[in-house]
Design a protein around this motif. Structure first.
Motif, PDB file in Angstrom:
ATOM      1  N   ILE B  45       0.842  -1.198   0.000  1.00  0.00           N
ATOM      2  CA  ILE B  45       0.000   0.000   0.000  1.00  0.00           C
ATOM      3  C   ILE B  45       0.880   1.251   0.000  1.00  0.00           C
ATOM      4  O   ILE B  45       0.627   2.220  -0.723  1.00  0.00           O
ATOM      5  CB  ILE B  45      -0.948   0.010   1.239  1.00  0.00           C
ATOM      6  CG1 ILE B  45      -1.806  -1.245   1.271  1.00  0.00           C
ATOM      7  CG2 ILE B  45      -1.806   1.265   1.242  1.00  0.00           C
ATOM      8  CD1 ILE B  45      -2.728  -1.430   0.101  1.00  0.00           C
ATOM      9  N   HIS B  46       1.945   1.193   0.781  1.00  0.00           N
ATOM     10  CA  HIS B  46       2.840   2.343   0.874  1.00  0.00           C
ATOM     11  C   HIS B  46       3.471   2.652  -0.478  1.00  0.00           C
ATOM     12  O   HIS B  46       3.584   3.807  -0.871  1.00  0.00           O
ATOM     13  CB  HIS B  46       3.924   2.050   1.908  1.00  0.00           C
ATOM     14  CG  HIS B  46       4.861   3.193   2.126  1.00  0.00           C
ATOM     15  ND1 HIS B  46       4.509   4.304   2.852  1.00  0.00           N
ATOM     16  CD2 HIS B  46       6.123   3.404   1.686  1.00  0.00           C
ATOM     17  CE1 HIS B  46       5.514   5.159   2.858  1.00  0.00           C
ATOM     18  NE2 HIS B  46       6.521   4.630   2.149  1.00  0.00           N
ATOM     19  N   SER B  47       3.877   1.611  -1.194  1.00  0.00           N
ATOM     20  CA  SER B  47       4.526   1.825  -2.491  1.00  0.00           C
ATOM     21  C   SER B  47       3.540   2.393  -3.494  1.00  0.00           C
ATOM     22  O   SER B  47       3.893   3.242  -4.308  1.00  0.00           O
ATOM     23  CB  SER B  47       5.105   0.512  -3.019  1.00  0.00           C
ATOM     24  OG  SER B  47       6.009  -0.006  -2.090  1.00  0.00           O
ATOM     25  N   GLY B  51       4.242   6.124  -5.327  1.00  0.00           N
ATOM     26  CA  GLY B  51       4.223   6.381  -6.770  1.00  0.00           C
ATOM     27  C   GLY B  51       3.064   7.292  -7.143  1.00  0.00           C
ATOM     28  O   GLY B  51       3.207   8.221  -7.938  1.00  0.00           O
ATOM     29  N   GLY B  52       1.912   7.048  -6.510  1.00  0.00           N
ATOM     30  CA  GLY B  52       0.719   7.839  -6.813  1.00  0.00           C
ATOM     31  C   GLY B  52       0.960   9.308  -6.514  1.00  0.00           C
ATOM     32  O   GLY B  52       0.513  10.193  -7.249  1.00  0.00           O
ATOM     33  N   GLY B  53       1.693   9.576  -5.418  1.00  0.00           N
ATOM     34  CA  GLY B  53       2.014  10.947  -5.058  1.00  0.00           C
ATOM     35  C   GLY B  53       2.816  11.615  -6.156  1.00  0.00           C
ATOM     36  O   GLY B  53       2.582  12.776  -6.507  1.00  0.00           O
ATOM     37  N   ALA B  54       3.753  10.854  -6.715  1.00  0.00           N
ATOM     38  CA  ALA B  54       4.623  11.406  -7.749  1.00  0.00           C
ATOM     39  C   ALA B  54       3.821  11.813  -8.983  1.00  0.00           C
ATOM     40  O   ALA B  54       4.191  12.739  -9.701  1.00  0.00           O
ATOM     41  CB  ALA B  54       5.686  10.391  -8.131  1.00  0.00           C
ATOM     42  N   PHE B  55       2.720  11.125  -9.226  1.00  0.00           N
ATOM     43  CA  PHE B  55       1.921  11.449 -10.400  1.00  0.00           C
ATOM     44  C   PHE B  55       0.735  12.354 -10.071  1.00  0.00           C
ATOM     45  O   PHE B  55      -0.092  12.634 -10.919  1.00  0.00           O
ATOM     46  CB  PHE B  55       1.412  10.163 -11.070  1.00  0.00           C
ATOM     47  CG  PHE B  55       2.514   9.367 -11.699  1.00  0.00           C
ATOM     48  CD1 PHE B  55       3.080   9.781 -12.893  1.00  0.00           C
ATOM     49  CD2 PHE B  55       3.006   8.240 -11.076  1.00  0.00           C
ATOM     50  CE1 PHE B  55       4.112   9.071 -13.456  1.00  0.00           C
ATOM     51  CE2 PHE B  55       4.045   7.526 -11.638  1.00  0.00           C
ATOM     52  CZ  PHE B  55       4.600   7.947 -12.830  1.00  0.00           C
ATOM     53  N   GLY B  56       0.648  12.738  -8.815  1.00  0.00           N
ATOM     54  CA  GLY B  56      -0.400  13.660  -8.417  1.00  0.00           C
ATOM     55  C   GLY B  56      -1.786  13.038  -8.329  1.00  0.00           C
ATOM     56  O   GLY B  56      -2.788  13.710  -8.521  1.00  0.00           O
ATOM     57  N   PHE B  57      -1.837  11.739  -8.032  1.00  0.00           N
ATOM     58  CA  PHE B  57      -3.146  11.091  -7.862  1.00  0.00           C
ATOM     59  C   PHE B  57      -3.580  11.293  -6.416  1.00  0.00           C
ATOM     60  O   PHE B  57      -3.419  10.413  -5.574  1.00  0.00           O
ATOM     61  CB  PHE B  57      -3.063   9.597  -8.177  1.00  0.00           C
ATOM     62  CG  PHE B  57      -2.567   9.300  -9.565  1.00  0.00           C
ATOM     63  CD1 PHE B  57      -2.818  10.169 -10.619  1.00  0.00           C
ATOM     64  CD2 PHE B  57      -1.856   8.143  -9.815  1.00  0.00           C
ATOM     65  CE1 PHE B  57      -2.369   9.895 -11.898  1.00  0.00           C
ATOM     66  CE2 PHE B  57      -1.406   7.855 -11.095  1.00  0.00           C
ATOM     67  CZ  PHE B  57      -1.660   8.739 -12.133  1.00  0.00           C
ATOM     68  N   GLU B  58      -4.172  12.455  -6.123  1.00  0.00           N
ATOM     69  CA  GLU B  58      -4.360  12.823  -4.723  1.00  0.00           C
ATOM     70  C   GLU B  58      -5.320  11.913  -3.980  1.00  0.00           C
ATOM     71  O   GLU B  58      -5.095  11.548  -2.832  1.00  0.00           O
ATOM     72  CB  GLU B  58      -4.852  14.258  -4.635  1.00  0.00           C
ATOM     73  CG  GLU B  58      -3.700  15.236  -4.749  1.00  0.00           C
ATOM     74  CD  GLU B  58      -4.194  16.654  -4.886  1.00  0.00           C
ATOM     75  OE1 GLU B  58      -5.274  16.948  -4.345  1.00  0.00           O
ATOM     76  OE2 GLU B  58      -3.501  17.449  -5.557  1.00  0.00           O
ATOM     77  N   ARG B  59      -6.419  11.572  -4.642  1.00  0.00           N
ATOM     78  CA  ARG B  59      -7.422  10.746  -3.938  1.00  0.00           C
ATOM     79  C   ARG B  59      -6.831   9.405  -3.590  1.00  0.00           C
ATOM     80  O   ARG B  59      -7.056   8.851  -2.514  1.00  0.00           O
ATOM     81  CB  ARG B  59      -8.650  10.566  -4.830  1.00  0.00           C
ATOM     82  CG  ARG B  59      -9.435  11.857  -4.956  1.00  0.00           C
ATOM     83  CD  ARG B  59     -10.475  11.749  -6.021  1.00  0.00           C
ATOM     84  NE  ARG B  59     -11.436  10.691  -5.759  1.00  0.00           N
ATOM     85  CZ  ARG B  59     -12.352  10.321  -6.640  1.00  0.00           C
ATOM     86  NH1 ARG B  59     -12.419  10.912  -7.804  1.00  0.00           N
ATOM     87  NH2 ARG B  59     -13.201   9.364  -6.350  1.00  0.00           N
ATOM     88  N   ALA B  64      -4.826   5.586   0.284  1.00  0.00           N
ATOM     89  CA  ALA B  64      -3.735   4.703   0.674  1.00  0.00           C
ATOM     90  C   ALA B  64      -3.201   5.109   2.034  1.00  0.00           C
ATOM     91  O   ALA B  64      -2.874   4.265   2.875  1.00  0.00           O
ATOM     92  CB  ALA B  64      -2.630   4.750  -0.367  1.00  0.00           C
ATOM     93  N   HIS B  65      -3.170   6.423   2.277  1.00  0.00           N
ATOM     94  CA  HIS B  65      -2.668   6.906   3.553  1.00  0.00           C
ATOM     95  C   HIS B  65      -3.564   6.447   4.696  1.00  0.00           C
ATOM     96  O   HIS B  65      -3.087   6.011   5.747  1.00  0.00           O
ATOM     97  CB  HIS B  65      -2.561   8.432   3.520  1.00  0.00           C
ATOM     98  CG  HIS B  65      -1.840   8.988   4.704  1.00  0.00           C
ATOM     99  ND1 HIS B  65      -0.469   9.004   4.780  1.00  0.00           N
ATOM    100  CD2 HIS B  65      -2.297   9.483   5.872  1.00  0.00           C
ATOM    101  CE1 HIS B  65      -0.115   9.505   5.945  1.00  0.00           C
ATOM    102  NE2 HIS B  65      -1.205   9.809   6.630  1.00  0.00           N
ATOM    103  N   ALA B  66      -4.861   6.552   4.470  1.00  0.00           N
ATOM    104  CA  ALA B  66      -5.796   6.130   5.511  1.00  0.00           C
ATOM    105  C   ALA B  66      -5.640   4.641   5.800  1.00  0.00           C
ATOM    106  O   ALA B  66      -5.684   4.205   6.951  1.00  0.00           O
ATOM    107  CB  ALA B  66      -7.227   6.438   5.073  1.00  0.00           C
ATOM    108  N   MET B  67      -5.429   3.876   4.739  1.00  0.00           N
ATOM    109  CA  MET B  67      -5.247   2.438   4.933  1.00  0.00           C
ATOM    110  C   MET B  67      -3.957   2.172   5.688  1.00  0.00           C
ATOM    111  O   MET B  67      -3.891   1.316   6.581  1.00  0.00           O
ATOM    112  CB  MET B  67      -5.194   1.719   3.580  1.00  0.00           C
ATOM    113  CG  MET B  67      -6.532   1.659   2.886  1.00  0.00           C
ATOM    114  SD  MET B  67      -6.384   0.963   1.240  1.00  0.00           S
ATOM    115  CE  MET B  67      -6.049  -0.756   1.614  1.00  0.00           C
ATOM    116  N   GLU B  68      -2.937   2.947   5.328  1.00  0.00           N
ATOM    117  CA  GLU B  68      -1.644   2.799   5.983  1.00  0.00           C
ATOM    118  C   GLU B  68      -1.749   3.052   7.477  1.00  0.00           C
ATOM    119  O   GLU B  68      -1.160   2.328   8.280  1.00  0.00           O
ATOM    120  CB  GLU B  68      -0.686   3.836   5.396  1.00  0.00           C
ATOM    121  CG  GLU B  68       0.457   3.251   4.636  1.00  0.00           C
ATOM    122  CD  GLU B  68       1.345   4.362   4.114  1.00  0.00           C
ATOM    123  OE1 GLU B  68       1.422   4.480   2.907  1.00  0.00           O
ATOM    124  OE2 GLU B  68       1.912   5.117   4.920  1.00  0.00           O
TER     125      GLU B  68
END
Lengths: 182, 668
Positions: B45-47, B51-59, B64-68
């Motif tokens: 989930i962290h990975s 990667g999602g952060g790098a592409f700006g997939f905010e949602r 993922a953060h909440a799951m983390e």
């Protein structure tokens, strides 16, 4: 193999005004000329991948007479067109002396069976004459220009149309085109 | 690397990470989990988040953060895994998959789709916060930079400052690895630090400080308990690597190598592999050519030649198998999508279904795996929709409320068998037969065996429109499933018992690039008949051949009449043997026209052929599935049995004839 080809290219490099002239003249550049009996045809040199001797083909069921079948070109299956038959004449009685010009148009590879390869010519855009409408026969679509030479004339082959098979919709009589040469 | 390329890689990796997340969740559900499982889940989930952060997939990042956050509490033991939290994480993974798919398609997921889920995740994490805290006052961090940390221009001091912002920090330097001056390598990292953070902050917040250097350092985080355990600086730092709180590098799941013992792997472009496969194919052809030539020489001329050639072919076969194996992939990648389908569908249908998956490590050609998803999805949907009964019905029938669907894969010989078994109601043959008669698929007076009736469900035109029980209104039937399996060179069979369930068996070739074929001669041409389609071959007796007026000829064989298809006539081959009694009849099975006898001049031999594309440079040909190159370098066409039928059949077809998709070539 030895090819009956003499190479005297008057000018290398792109022809001035390339692609700027309207109509058929857009095809100017260098062409490999090949012969079918007395007629000479020009094939855009940029499309030619290699030139090889005739080898037996594997027939394709229900293909038109000009589709001579497929060969194994170093692991790739390549169809061979009989250019003479494609222009509406009888099938070529192919021998080992006959030549196959492997061309590429888009992603497609195909071989053109001709009698011999004769020359490489440079054609300036203004030299290319449009192909006249010749009665009902449509194969002029297979040509994209005529170039007068000292001895006779070279008909430039439209590879895109040639390779739009298996589109057998084109009529297979084109005596008229060759009649131009006489 | 272009941005698009990076994006594509991210989606590819995320799909794999999600697969491993689902796998970890499955382990948790089945009680097979160990300490590493939650970590693996967390890392996946962290990975994805990283990667999602790098592409700006905010949602995606927020989810993922909440799951983390929840996972973090679970792995610290602050919360225990229970069914509710497990379900929550599953929903989270599903939602991540949806968001990823939407981002990949560039459409964007419907807004707010995951809001409720986010709230639930937060609420679950809150319960821990109000529960008695597992860690008391703060955190002890053992931080040992690797040389790469400095090479990547990171500054430990900045990390200390960032930690300071969280609360008072006590720093102890760990000098144990500092070499004597004469052996000091100035470019290396020799120092480590122990930070004692006196602040009641969540662990994630501490980890966040080290987020950008996690790859380049060893970091162990443990709660500051009341009493101090042994002086940490004295411990060998490497030993702490295995400590439960180590942050694994958030690159890809495989990077966790040393701790999980995951197999090492390389990511290779399929095109490169295909090139290799093709080259090996060429070698095989070359070798066959040499073998043929060698056979024509008198053995005395060159002793040892034949033996040498035979060793060569042996090695080549191994090489070919090895190269083909690179193209294979575990069926897991397609099986992994099924649990979600079952979850969604059973909720939708109000049924209780348990999916048991076995043999997901079985490997099969990548192309087959990819093209297996649709037929499998359809079969599974079918099993849930029509096979498994509603819970009440099941109870009434004396079965457990929860239906079971078993999906399995195994290799048997040169083929892969995939089975889908359900314990549902089975096929109601009486209704199938009635339906088939009504649709004119079966003559009213015909007597059919049970297996013949079962076969009817694969008939085109059987399950279209309002079939017995509307196939979920999707308009695709089992005939489509059968066709797509056949396009892969496979077969599908069904076996069913009314009241106790059905079993579908898919038998698939290991690879599409090579095919077992029978070489037949027709005139001067050679054709390849796929062995899988052949029932038998025989030289017909003249008295068994009967002409049917206007319909060609049929061959009487054990009391049945099989239509004859003279290949030379069908393909207009000159110089072929026109007399059937002097030729050979190859009986093949077609799915729609039953059996058919191909009349050829002679059988040349059986061999493995490398499938080549005809379409690339020519185009599709009716009745021809592809081409191959024989030992002598000639091209031979491979018959597409399904495509031969319609023109050849001597029976009227119940529906428009369908042609199977062309063979999948190894390469253009």
């Amino acid at each position: 193999m030895d090819l009956p080809m003499t190479t005297h290219t008057p000018s290398h490099g792109p022809v001035a005004g390339f692609g700027a002239a309207p109509g058929a003249a857009g095809n100017a550049g260098q062409f490999i000329t090949c012969t079918l009996d007395d007629a000479e045809f020009g094939i855009d040199i940029m499309a030619v991948r290699e030139i090889k001797g005739w080898t037996d083909t594997t027939a394709i069921p229900h293909a038109p007479p000009w589709m001579r079948g497929v060969i194994n070109l170093r692991g790739v299956i390549v169809p061979i067109l009989d250019l003479r038959a494609r222009f509406g004449m009888a099938q070529t009685q192919a021998t080992r002396m006959h030549v196959v010009v492997i061309i590429q148009a888009g992603t497609r590879l195909a071989g053109l069976l001709v009698d011999a390869v004769s020359d490489i010519i440079a054609v300036a855009p203004e030299e290319v004459r449009p192909v006249p409408e010749i009665g009902a026969a449509a194969p002029e679509r297979l040509l994209c220009g005529l170039v007068p030479r000292e001895r006779g004339m070279v008909a430039l082959v439209s590879l895109d149309h040639l390779l739009s098979f298996p589109d057998a919709a084109l009529p297979q009589t084109a005596d008229a085109v060759l009649a131009l040469h006489s | 690397m272009s941005f698009d390329h990076l994006r594509a890689t991210y989606f590819e990796e995320s799909a794999e990470l999600l697969d491993s997340a689902y796998a970890a969740l499955a382990e948790l559900a089945e009680g097979r989990a160990d300490a590493e499982t939650v970590h693996a889940l967390f890392r996946a989930i962290h990975s994805i988040k990283g990667g999602g952060g790098a592409f700006g997939f905010e949602r995606l990042v927020r989810l993922a953060h909440a799951m983390e956050t929840l996972l973090d509490l679970l792995r610290d033991g602050a919360l225990a895994m229970d069914a509710g939290r497990h379900a929550l994480l599953l929903r989270g993974a599903d939602a991540l998959a949806d968001l990823l798919a939407a981002e990949k398609a560039g459409t964007g997921a419907p807004p707010g789709g995951e809001d409720a889920l986010m709230q639930a995740l937060h609420a679950a994490a809150e319960t821990a916060a109000t529960a008695p805290p597992a860690a008391a006052a703060g955190w002890r961090l053992r931080f040992t930079p690797r040389p790469a940390l400095f090479r990547n221009a990171n500054e430990p001091l900045l990390l200390v400052r960032a930690l300071r912002r969280l609360g008072p920090v006590q720093v102890t330097a760990d000098l144990s690895r500092l070499p004597p001056l004469e052996r000091l390598e100035p470019e290396d990292a020799h120092l480590g630090w122990v930070f004692e953070l006196q602040a009641d902050v969540p662990r994630a917040q501490v980890e966040e400080v080290f987020e950008f250097v996690a790859d380049d350092c060893m970091l162990a985080i443990e709660p500051l308990a009341g009493e101090t355990p042994g002086a940490p600086a004295a411990e060998p730092v490497l030993g702490s690597e295995a400590a439960s709180a180590t942050i694994a590098p958030p690159a890809i799941a495989d990077a966790a190598g040393p701790t999980t013992g995951a197999p090492q792997s390389v990511r290779v472009d399929v095109a490169k592999i295909d090139r290799l496969v093709n080259l090996v194919g060429e070698l095989v052809i070359n070798q066959a050519m040499l073998l043929q030539l060698g056979g024509t020489l008198p053995p005395a001329l060159c002793p040892g030649l034949i033996a040498g050639l035979e060793t060569l072919s042996q090695h080549l076969r191994e090489l070919q198998e090895g190269v083909m194996a690179i193209r294979t992939q575990p069926v897991k990648s397609v099986f992994a999508r099924m649990p979600r389908l079952v979850r969604d569908l059973s909720a939708q249908l109000g049924k209780e279904v348990r999916l048991v998956v076995t043999g997901e490590a079985t490997e099969i050609d990548k192309t087959v795996v990819e093209q297996l998803a649709d037929p499998l999805t359809h079969l599974l949907r079918n099993a849930l929709d029509h096979g498994i009964e509603a819970p009440e019905q099941r109870v009434a029938a004396g079965k457990p409320r929860q239906g079971t669907v078993h999906l399995s894969a195994e290799q048997r010989g040169g083929r892969i068998l995939i089975e889908l078994t359900d314990d549902g109601r089975g096929i109601d043959r009486a209704r199938v037969l009635a339906r088939a008669r009504e649709r004119g698929l079966v003559a009213a007076e015909a007597e059919l065996t049970d297996s013949e009736v079962d076969e009817l469900i694969f008939q085109p035109g059987f399950s279209t429109a309002a079939a017995i029980s509307d196939i979920s209104g999707r308009g695709v039937g089992m005939d489509v499933v059968r066709r797509s399996i056949q396009a892969l060179g496979g077969r599908i069979t069904v076996d069913s018992r009314l009241g106790s369930g059905s079993r579908f068996v898919l038998s698939l070739p290991l690879t599409l690039a090579v095919l077992d074929g029978l070489v037949v001669a027709v005139g001067r041409e050679a054709y390849i008949v796929p062995i899988a389609a052949i029932a038998e071959s025989l030289r017909p007796r003249r008295e068994d051949i009967h002409a049917v007026v206007g319909r060609g000829e049929v061959l009487a064989i054990r009391g049945a009449y099989v239509p004859l298809l003279p290949l030379h006539r069908h393909f207009a081959v000159p110089d072929a043997q026109p007399d059937p009694a002097r030729g050979i009849v190859v009986i093949v099975e077609t799915d729609h026209a039953g059996r058919m006898g191909l009349l050829v001049d002679d059988l040349v031999g059986q061999q493995q052929v490398v499938v080549k594309s005809l379409e690339a440079n020519y185009g599709p040909i009716d009745g021809i599935g592809g081409a191959t190159i024989l030992g002598d370098g000639r091209v031979a066409l491979i018959l597409d049995i399904a495509g031969l039928g319609p023109a050849a059949t001597t029976r009227p077809m119940p529906t428009a004839p369908h042609r199977a998709a062309p063979l999948q070539p190894a390469l253009q």
